[in-house]
Design an enzyme around this catalytic site. Structure first.
Site, mmCIF file in Angstrom:
data_model
loop_
_atom_site.group_PDB
_atom_site.id
_atom_site.type_symbol
_atom_site.label_atom_id
_atom_site.label_comp_id
_atom_site.label_asym_id
_atom_site.label_seq_id
_atom_site.Cartn_x
_atom_site.Cartn_y
_atom_site.Cartn_z
ATOM 1 N N ASN A 130 0.803 -1.232 0.000
ATOM 2 C CA ASN A 130 0.000 0.000 0.000
ATOM 3 C C ASN A 130 0.834 1.278 0.000
ATOM 4 O O ASN A 130 0.434 2.294 -0.561
ATOM 5 C CB ASN A 130 -1.003 -0.004 1.158
ATOM 6 C CG ASN A 130 -0.347 -0.091 2.520
ATOM 7 O OD1 ASN A 130 0.783 -0.547 2.658
ATOM 8 N ND2 ASN A 130 -1.063 0.344 3.539
ATOM 9 N N LYS A 153 11.606 -8.779 1.687
ATOM 10 C CA LYS A 153 10.586 -9.601 1.025
ATOM 11 C C LYS A 153 9.360 -8.712 0.881
ATOM 12 O O LYS A 153 8.649 -8.430 1.836
ATOM 13 C CB LYS A 153 10.262 -10.839 1.866
ATOM 14 C CG LYS A 153 8.921 -11.518 1.536
ATOM 15 C CD LYS A 153 8.830 -11.989 0.101
ATOM 16 C CE LYS A 153 7.461 -12.643 -0.160
ATOM 17 N NZ LYS A 153 6.472 -11.698 -0.724
ATOM 18 N N HIS A 154 9.142 -8.234 -0.337
ATOM 19 C CA HIS A 154 8.036 -7.314 -0.574
ATOM 20 C C HIS A 154 6.792 -8.069 -1.030
ATOM 21 O O HIS A 154 6.851 -9.245 -1.383
ATOM 22 C CB HIS A 154 8.442 -6.294 -1.649
ATOM 23 C CG HIS A 154 7.973 -4.899 -1.348
ATOM 24 N ND1 HIS A 154 6.712 -4.629 -0.854
ATOM 25 C CD2 HIS A 154 8.582 -3.686 -1.474
ATOM 26 C CE1 HIS A 154 6.571 -3.328 -0.683
ATOM 27 N NE2 HIS A 154 7.694 -2.728 -1.044
ATOM 28 N N GLU A 227 3.723 -4.029 12.633
ATOM 29 C CA GLU A 227 2.797 -2.913 12.413
ATOM 30 C C GLU A 227 1.665 -3.480 11.579
ATOM 31 O O GLU A 227 1.837 -3.741 10.386
ATOM 32 C CB GLU A 227 3.523 -1.765 11.711
ATOM 33 C CG GLU A 227 2.801 -0.423 11.819
ATOM 34 C CD GLU A 227 1.696 -0.281 10.806
ATOM 35 O OE1 GLU A 227 0.520 -0.532 11.189
ATOM 36 O OE2 GLU A 227 1.978 0.055 9.660
ATOM 37 N N CYS A 261 -3.469 1.255 6.959
ATOM 38 C CA CYS A 261 -3.822 0.808 8.310
ATOM 39 C C CYS A 261 -4.195 1.982 9.198
ATOM 40 O O CYS A 261 -5.000 1.846 10.123
ATOM 41 C CB CYS A 261 -2.656 0.040 8.919
ATOM 42 S SG CYS A 261 -1.111 0.968 8.933
ATOM 43 N N GLU A 358 -11.899 -4.408 9.950
ATOM 44 C CA GLU A 358 -11.151 -3.356 9.271
ATOM 45 C C GLU A 358 -11.630 -3.270 7.822
ATOM 46 O O GLU A 358 -11.640 -4.273 7.105
ATOM 47 C CB GLU A 358 -9.652 -3.636 9.292
ATOM 48 C CG GLU A 358 -8.856 -2.552 8.572
ATOM 49 C CD GLU A 358 -7.359 -2.784 8.579
ATOM 50 O OE1 GLU A 358 -6.608 -1.799 8.389
ATOM 51 O OE2 GLU A 358 -6.929 -3.939 8.768
#
Length: 465
Positions: A130, A153-154, A227, A261, A358
């Site tokens: 994001n 590691k994306h 996070e 988030c 969420e």
């Protein structure tokens, strides 16, 4: 094979070969070797790398911003701001890291005693799509300044961004191998966490993935910073500047197409001003242009993936079926791409999906309450605890309320956002640990006690006559 899809069109951009097990092993070996040397470089020299990283980011801003928008869909103007924020963070830590990591003298019975901050080693960074540059650079700048190495590691829907980040770091003159991007599948992460060459793990992502990574890292007894998700309350009390609160609320909810988030998600408003707030809020939302994210006046681009849009729409339908009121939006848009309209749902109650879960996309839930006490109670009635905003003209009262809110950050008369000088992170199922500020850079250090003798001789003090 890792495939990059343009969410604006739904078409393939490019595909990339995954790194082989041998290449992964070589990357870990190189990172461990280089970090052992890097930790001995004086911090005054290490931070110059951060300044060069900032310069490389700014020099490539146009290219990198377009890449972000192409791969995950946010408006180009927001992608440009993301690159600038990354550069700001690098410059910030270049200036402040030496002070944050300076030895701290502590008075004890020793001749001298202190807390010293040594690097941990190579940190595995598992990052989301994001904010594909910011999420990494907010970790990487302090980590490198502290003397650590890093493996990235994306998310697999932003492989171009992942490789571009490695390009930025390399062009800045980072020692070869100290930082590497790995193109791998999620099921390979557990083995890397368990590898002795990895000292710690940081993850930004969903609560569900965070629990898996925490378990894997915990089994290996490795430090973690997590996070995770959030369902941030945006509280508007009866004495607030309602129009100003509504104007900020539009940005707080819909920036990044609502996929953050730390976006405000639950708008908890005192009944006395709820109609005014909803009217002003909807007026502002109605002005948001949905369209091509490459165009300068677009405010809402596509969501990042088709399955994310489908999940969000399901939450909207379940909330409406439970009795909430749709004020605007709420229907999947026709045409190419993964677009979802900015949506406002009023009269949401705690048992509904838009309150309890969420909502990761451009959907706002308005909850009406009788008074401030009920507002605080409902703000805390969630498994998440990332950020919160309170709007009121009585700042003294808001300070007291801030103590009662269960969140990692509380903003009074403002929008929750991260910045380099302040620690960022959550509690409850929003994770643990902190990024940014002095606390953030010390997360991946060994906070070591240094005691130098001989011990001082204790002197007995007697009361004089």
């Amino acid at each position: 094979m890792i495939v990059s899809i343009n969410p604006t069109s739904g078409k393939e951009i490019a595909r990339f070969e995954e790194h082989t097990p041998a290449e992964v092993d070589a990357a870990l070996a190189a990172a461990a070797k280089e970090q052992a040397a890097w930790r001995r470089v004086p911090i005054t020299e290490r931070v110059t790398l951060l300044n060069r990283m900032a310069a490389a980011l700014r020099a490539g801003k146009d290219k990198y911003a377009r890449m972000i928008t192409e791969e995950m869909g946010k408006p180009l103007v927001e992608s440009e701001a993301e690159i600038e924020k990354c550069a700001w963070n690098c410059d910030f830590y270049a200036e402040h890291a030496p002070r944050y990591l300076a030895d701290e003298l502590v008075a004890t019975n020793a001749t001298e005693s202190a807390i010293i901050y040594d690097p941990l080693g190579v940190v595995l960074a598992i990052m989301p799509w994001n904010y594909p540059f910011w999420q990494l650079f907010r970790f990487l700048a302090p980590a490198l300044a502290a003397g650590n190495g890093a493996i990235l590691k994306h998310a697999n829907n932003v492989p171009q961004c992942a490789l571009a980040i490695e390009e930025v770091v390399r062009e800045a003159g980072c020692p070869e191998g100290l930082f590497r991007t790995l193109l791998i599948q999620p099921d390979q992460v557990a083995g890397i966490i368990a590898d002795d060459r990895i000292a710690a793990v940081t993850l930004t992502g969903s609560t569900e993935v965070g629990a898996i990574v925490a378990s894997q890292a915990g089994k290996a007894l490795k430090k973690q910073v997590l996070e995770l998700g959030g369902s941030d309350p945006f509280i508007v009390l009866a004495d607030a500047d309602v129009e100003e609160a509504a104007a900020v609320a539009v940005k707080a909810r819909y920036i990044n197409v609502g996929q953050s988030c730390v976006n405000a998600k639950r708008f908890i408003v005192e009944e006395a001003v709820a109609d005014r707030f909803v009217a002003a809020f909807c007026e502002g939302v109605g002005k948001l242009k949905v369209g091509d994210p490459m165009e300068a006046d677009t405010a809402i681009g596509p969501m990042a993936r088709a399955n994310l849009r489908a999940g969000l729409h399901d939450q909207v339908r379940r909330t409406l079926d439970a009795g909430a009121t749709l004020k605007m939006g709420g229907e999947i848009l026709d045409g190419d791409g993964f677009y979802y309209p900015p949506t406002v749902i009023d009269h949401v109650t705690p048992e509904m999906a838009a309150f309890r879960e969420e909502t990761f996309g451009p959907v706002a839930a308005v909850i009406r309450v009788k008074n401030a006490d009920e507002a605080i109670r409902l703000a805390n009635d969630t498994e998440f605890g990332l950020g919160a905003a309170i709007w009121t003209k009585d700042v003294a009262k808001a300070r007291d309320f801030a103590r009662d809110i269960e969140a990692g950050a509380v903003f009074i008369n403002g929008m929750v956002a991260s910045q380099p000088a302040l620690p960022f992170g959550g509690i409850k199922r929003s994770g643990y640990g902190r990024e940014l500020g002095a606390l953030g850079i010390r997360e991946f250090t060994n906070n070591k006690t240094l005691w130098i003798g001989p011990a001082k001789v204790a002197t007995k003090v007697t009361q004089s006559e």
